[in-house]
Design an enzyme around this catalytic site. Structure first.
Site, PDB file in Angstrom:
ATOM      1  N   SER A 237       0.840  -1.203   0.000  1.00 30.26           N
ATOM      2  CA  SER A 237       0.000   0.000   0.000  1.00 30.26           C
ATOM      3  C   SER A 237       0.867   1.241   0.000  1.00 30.26           C
ATOM      4  O   SER A 237       2.009   1.218   0.463  1.00 30.26           O
ATOM      5  CB  SER A 237      -0.889   0.028   1.242  1.00 30.26           C
ATOM      6  OG  SER A 237      -0.125   0.370   2.403  1.00 30.26           O
ATOM      7  N   ASP A 238       0.339   2.339  -0.528  1.00 29.45           N
ATOM      8  CA  ASP A 238       0.992   3.611  -0.276  1.00 29.45           C
ATOM      9  C   ASP A 238       0.852   3.906   1.216  1.00 29.45           C
ATOM     10  O   ASP A 238       0.048   3.289   1.924  1.00 29.45           O
ATOM     11  CB  ASP A 238       0.377   4.724  -1.133  1.00 29.45           C
ATOM     12  CG  ASP A 238       1.380   5.835  -1.434  1.00 29.45           C
ATOM     13  OD1 ASP A 238       2.362   5.983  -0.676  1.00 29.45           O
ATOM     14  OD2 ASP A 238       1.200   6.549  -2.432  1.00 29.45           O
ATOM     15  N   CYS A 239       1.638   4.851   1.692  1.00 28.27           N
ATOM     16  CA  CYS A 239       1.794   4.975   3.137  1.00 28.27           C
ATOM     17  C   CYS A 239       0.565   5.595   3.809  1.00 28.27           C
ATOM     18  O   CYS A 239       0.188   6.728   3.521  1.00 28.27           O
ATOM     19  CB  CYS A 239       3.061   5.756   3.432  1.00 28.27           C
ATOM     20  SG  CYS A 239       4.498   4.858   2.793  1.00 28.27           S
TER      21      CYS A 239
END
Length: 700
Positions: A237-239
């Site tokens: 996932s993106d952060c």
């Protein structure tokens, strides 16, 4: 070690873990499992244009500048250096117990999103607006970063999947709506190429929703990725993007449901802390142990592929590789290839022997931040444009300097009454034989939401204009009447209409990296010819573009636009005068069902230079075709003054396909125009260059 062997070892190791231990390994900051001899590992590392955020490293030009090189070999060389320096740092630091963030071998690069709108603050992290250019450079980056050794040298990550390019302010709640046709034509090709051709080890999901579902838990995207393209690596996932599921997208009620949704849809690794709720989701029956196990196996497969348990042929790479002379020389070469000459009335190259005084003016003239871009490492020495020119001229020419104005504030000193460096700049201009003005932006004005000082626009640009103080400075330099060169240090389309009218030359330097000033001096004084090409369109105004939030490609980028560009994609001058004087289809290739063109380039000028041959294809038959000719082959070629060289370019098979409204790609049409030249075949490029590409007709 091949993937099958690595996965078998991963399955055996994970089978010895408790459910709690498996769940703990799905976080970016995976803790040690001492009883199994597993050290802690932090998955989060960055290498967009050099090893980033981990101390000293070679700082290459920002990705948009690398896009301007149109040089797949160069991108590969840079990626090899990044992997080498990454290994050198990992070896040295892990031996000393430092396994912190930005210290691992899983690099969350490259960013192969399409720079579809010039307002997007993160656009300079990409290779530009064209899916073909992006895919070719991205494939080279991934292949060379990961290497072809017994173990993987470093792991690359294709981000941000998918349909992601702003607005930054809305990204945590925004639903990007894109047609199946636009996705297949524009947003998917680079990701598909990185998976199918380069075997990219990781893919990162975006923050936004895509047609209603969060990108990090999107069934359609996962079907494309693991189903249609056969992706076997891990998905991250993106952060803190998974937290957005319940806090902003409102598709779940709480963190437990969000963790379950992401994991069940194929997101193996969480950059953030929502996967702290994986065990709770398991206890509530929202996710199975088999799903948790599979995610852990995928992650440990990557670690085995990197040789992190059995050793690697790269374990002996020394810390002396970091910022080696060879690596710094490559950074300088990359910067020189990235510069795009937009205008030259003959003032360039400057002749050192004919100058007594040079005036250097502008907020980016001596700015380290403007060298670095964002997601950067730390150079041991930054050669700014001012330092590069001072070093180049030495004691032979007097160099006068003035910042002229701050980057965007009205004054440099708080107690001053108003613009307090303008008079100084005027004095410098008056005393100089030639003025070099360096304006632009840096990561405080365009970048990622939360990472910039541009908080009112969250890192995006509100318009295409330079800050007013810089526009005032431009007018003052122009009014001085002195021969003047404008250098632009920025990562995106900036309105250059005033500069084009009032300056003798305009040179785009992008964010050129730690060696940028050294390279710029050599280009300005003719030791090296500029040869970069614009990887994005410079528009005349935002009025011709759709709304920023509109993800339809209609009217966007050179492939779909209907109006003339200020400066077109693929445009860039050199000090030579190179034209494609002859081009023809390769009959043997055509007979074998492939299409190649052979081009002859002649440099009728007096300067040796490199040039980028570009091949554009237009489908004349199908109403489904992309409306404008699109790039389908390119090559960087060295051509000496007076020389004619020949180059053969294979044309991508995708050039002869179309995409229907359902997103299905197929061959359609029998007649195609093929343009072979040093620019696009558009009218504006012809106006600017005084030349047109050679046109061929291909009948299938």
């Amino acid at each position: 070690m091949n993937r099958k062997e690595a996965r078998t070892k991963a399955e055996k190791l994970v089978s010895q873990m408790t459910i709690e231990e498996k769940a703990s390994q799905l976080r970016y900051d995976a803790p040690a499992i001492e009883r199994l001899g597993i050290p802690a590992y932090n998955w989060w590392n960055e290498a967009l244009h050099g090893v980033a955020r981990a101390g000293q490293a070679t700082v290459f030009p920002q990705a948009i500048g690398l896009g301007a090189t149109f040089d797949t070999d160069l991108i590969g060389e840079i990626a090899e250096v990044i992997a080498t320096e990454g290994r050198a740092k990992y070896n040295a630091l892990s031996q000393r117990g430092d396994r912190d963030i930005y210290k691992g071998l899983t690099f969350w690069s490259p960013n192969v999103n399409i720079f579809r709108d010039p307002r997007w603050g993160r656009g300079h992290e990409t290779y530009g607006e064209d899916p073909y250019l992006t895919s070719r450079l991205g494939v080279s980056f991934v292949r060379h970063l990961q290497g072809d050794g017994e173990t993987m040298k470093a792991a690359a990550c294709a981000k941000h999947f998918a349909v992601h390019s702003g607005p930054e302010a809305l990204r945590h709640e925004f639903n990007a709506e894109a047609t199946a046709k636009d996705m297949e034509e524009t947003y998917f090709p680079a990701f598909e190429a990185l998976v199918e051709e380069a075997g990219v080890e990781s893919v990162m999901g975006a923050y936004n929703r895509v047609n209603g579902e969060p990108a990090c838990a999107n069934h359609y995207l996962q079907k494309k990725l693991r189903g249609d393209w056969g992706f076997e690596g891990h998905f991250v996932s993106d952060c803190w993007a998974i937290r957005d599921f319940h806090e902003n997208h409102l598709v779940t009620k709480n963190a437990t449901e969000s963790a379950a949704m992401a994991l069940n849809t194929g997101c193996d690794l969480n950059c953030g802390n929502t996967y702290l709720y994986v065990l709770k989701a398991y206890q509530e029956g929202l996710v199975s142990e088999e799903t948790i196990t599979e995610a852990a196996v995928r992650l440990f497969t990557t670690r085995y592929l990197l040789g992190l348990f059995d050793g690697s042929e790269y374990d002996a790479i020394s810390y002396l590789e970091v910022e080696s002379p060879e690596h710094l020389a490559l950074a300088e070469k990359a910067a020189a290839e990235s510069f795009v000459l937009l205008k030259n009335d003959g003032i360039l190259p400057l002749k050192k022997e004919s100058l007594k005084t040079v005036g250097l003016i502008g907020p980016n003239m001596d700015s380290r931040a403007a060298l670095a871009g964002n997601y950067h490492g730390t150079a041991s020495r930054y050669v700014t444009l001012q330092e590069g020119i001072q070093d180049y001229l030495g004691e032979d020419v007097r160099v006068l300097t003035s910042v002229g104005c701050p980057l965007f504030k009205e004054k440099a000193e708080n107690l001053s009454a108003g613009p307090d460096r303008l008079a100084e700049a005027c004095a410098v201009a008056d005393m100089s034989d030639v003025v070099i003005l360096c304006v632009g932006l840096d990561e405080t004005l365009e970048g990622e939401e939360g990472d910039t000082g541009n908080s009112d626009a969250s890192g995006d640009k509100a318009d295409l204009l330079l800050p007013k103080v810089q526009r005032d400075l431009m007018e003052m330099v122009a009014a001085s009447g002195k021969p003047a060169i404008l250098c632009l240090m920025a990562g995106s389309d900036i309105d250059m209409s005033y500069a084009a009218e009032h300056f003798d030359a305009v040179l785009v330097l992008w964010y050129p990296g730690g060696e940028g000033g050294r390279a710029a001096a050599k280009v300005l004084f003719g030791e090296v010819s500029p040869s970069g090409k614009l990887p994005v369109t410079f528009y005349n105004s935002l009025e011709e573009l759709p709304e920023f939030t509109d993800y339809s490609m209609q009217g966007r980028t050179y492939r779909y636009m209907t109006q003339k560009a200020q400066y077109p994609f693929g445009y860039g001058l050199t000090y030579g005068k190179v034209e494609v004087t002859k081009a023809e289809l390769e009959a043997e290739a055509v007979s074998q069902g492939q299409v190649s063109v052979t081009a002859e380039l002649t440099n009728s000028g007096v300067f040796d230079t490199q040039e980028v041959v570009q091949v554009y294809v237009k489908n004349l038959d199908s109403p489904l075709a992309v409306p404008n000719p699109q790039l389908m082959a390119f090559a960087r070629v060295s051509v000496k003054a007076g020389e004619t060289v020949k180059v053969t370019l294979p044309i991508s098979a995708g050039a002869f396909t179309v995409v229907d409204e359902d997103g299905s790609r197929r061959e359609e049409g029998s007649t195609f125009e093929i343009f072979v030249g040093c620019s696009q075949p558009d009218e504006r490029s012809a106006e600017l260059t005084g030349a047109r590409p050679v046109k061929l007709v291909y009948e299938k």
